[in-house]
Design a protein around this motif. Sequence first.
Motif, short mmCIF file in Angstrom:
data_model
loop_
_atom_site.label_atom_id
_atom_site.label_comp_id
_atom_site.label_asym_id
_atom_site.label_seq_id
_atom_site.Cartn_x
_atom_site.Cartn_y
_atom_site.Cartn_z
N GLY A 166 9.08 8.50 11.20
CA GLY A 166 10.46 8.77 11.61
C GLY A 166 11.42 8.64 10.44
O GLY A 166 12.35 9.44 10.29
N TRP A 167 11.19 7.63 9.60
CA TRP A 167 12.00 7.49 8.37
C TRP A 167 11.81 8.74 7.52
O TRP A 167 12.78 9.28 6.97
CB TRP A 167 11.56 6.27 7.57
N ILE A 202 9.46 -6.36 5.29
CA ILE A 202 9.91 -5.08 5.86
C ILE A 202 10.90 -4.39 4.93
O ILE A 202 10.83 -3.18 4.72
CB ILE A 202 10.52 -5.31 7.26
N ILE A 203 11.84 -5.16 4.37
CA ILE A 203 12.80 -4.58 3.43
C ILE A 203 12.07 -4.01 2.21
O ILE A 203 12.36 -2.90 1.75
CB ILE A 203 13.84 -5.63 3.00
N PHE A 209 8.72 2.69 0.34
CA PHE A 209 8.49 3.94 1.07
C PHE A 209 9.56 4.97 0.72
O PHE A 209 9.27 6.16 0.55
CB PHE A 209 8.49 3.67 2.58
N TYR A 210 10.80 4.51 0.57
CA TYR A 210 11.90 5.41 0.21
C TYR A 210 11.66 6.01 -1.18
O TYR A 210 11.79 7.23 -1.38
CB TYR A 210 13.23 4.64 0.23
N GLY A 215 12.17 11.98 -1.99
CA GLY A 215 12.31 13.29 -2.63
C GLY A 215 13.59 13.40 -3.44
O GLY A 215 14.50 12.58 -3.34
N ASN A 216 13.66 14.44 -4.26
CA ASN A 216 14.79 14.62 -5.18
C ASN A 216 16.10 14.92 -4.47
O ASN A 216 17.16 14.46 -4.87
CB ASN A 216 14.48 15.74 -6.18
N VAL A 217 16.04 15.72 -3.37
CA VAL A 217 17.28 16.13 -2.70
C VAL A 217 18.04 14.93 -2.17
O VAL A 217 19.23 14.75 -2.45
CB VAL A 217 16.96 17.13 -1.55
N LEU A 218 17.36 14.07 -1.40
CA LEU A 218 18.04 12.91 -0.82
C LEU A 218 18.41 11.91 -1.91
O LEU A 218 19.49 11.30 -1.87
CB LEU A 218 17.15 12.24 0.23
N SER A 219 17.54 11.73 -2.89
CA SER A 219 17.83 10.77 -3.96
C SER A 219 19.09 11.16 -4.71
O SER A 219 19.95 10.32 -5.02
CB SER A 219 16.64 10.69 -4.93
N GLU A 220 19.24 12.45 -5.01
CA GLU A 220 20.43 12.92 -5.73
C GLU A 220 21.68 12.80 -4.86
O GLU A 220 22.74 12.41 -5.33
CB GLU A 220 20.23 14.37 -6.17
#
Length: 375
Positions: A166-167, A202-203, A209-210, A215-220
Amino acid sequence: MIGVFISIIRGKYNYKFLMNGHNLVIMFLWLFIFISYYCGPYVSADSSSGLSSQRIFYITNIIFLLFFFAVLEMNTISKLRYLTIVLSISTIYLIYWANLQYFSQNWKQFYLGRLMGPSNINGSGMYKDENIFAVLFVVGLPFIFYWGKELNKWFQYGLWAIIPMGWHAVFLTGSRGGLLGILTVIFCELVLSRKKVFVLPIILFFVLFYHWQAGNVLSERTTTIVNFEGESSAENRLYAWAGGLRMALAFPLTGVGLGGFANAGPEFYGRSMVAHNTFVQYAAESGIGAGIAYILIIVFFFKHSWKLHYYCLLYKNDQVFQKINLYNKASTTSFSGLVVCSIFLSLNIYDLFFILVLYNNALYNIALRHKLAIS
């Protein structure tokens, strides 16, 4: 609706579920929306945001009507359990669908590297928007987590194994609001957990996991949450928020009119777009009263949630209150994530908001009724 009418005639409902301050505020919000539709100066058959005022008014009325009918019907803990299962299974299927698009390399479902949600046969639909699709997972994941607590260990672990996927579905949408919503959900679940020993693992797992899957799109895009200057999407939100507040001050009673935010935009902030903030959208389109009513709905939700938490501690050995405690944690966690997302998105016709308010209303009244019965 026919079924509800039949039950009303048979006298099967407890009207305390309907007659309370929370629902009164929701009724006032509906009234302000009516006024803005018929009296707002920028109501138009055409809208720069994609939906006409007439269409938005129709959808809004359907949501409010179904809400008040459902308030009467959702009056037992078993019905809330069914709703929990429906929300969980729906979310699980869409987690599967979202990840399938990625693993099958269906790149047509992606726009500029961001996963769009499923659409209807005409190619349209609310969840086609990447941000709105992300919010669905923010709302649904807490119900999967707490539903697992009702089941035996093997089913529980099986459900919890779905949560990282889901994440990943949220990561695929590239939604910064969705990411903040997921972080809010994780924070709430850890705060409400009695096993604090799992907080750090968990943190750490989420952070790893992040970095592995975001991916590059969300990271940017994520880097612009704090440093917005020079990033058009974030800067446009600030212009829209300021313009929306000017609209509310210019038309405090009626707003600019339901669905009129984008139409009024060029005059108030020099461009045409939605508010990207639910409170601002309500206040600008339907007046200051609508904005206040929206805030009061949120306040009532958390007030009920806190009282439920207190009752559950007071009657912690009672089986019904044990169920109420579980469902209260699920809905509170889910609603907290949704509220954070609503700071960055216009969710005025997002039915999941009203489903969670309905859930909270039912839990609170069931708890009061059961408390009176065992006292």
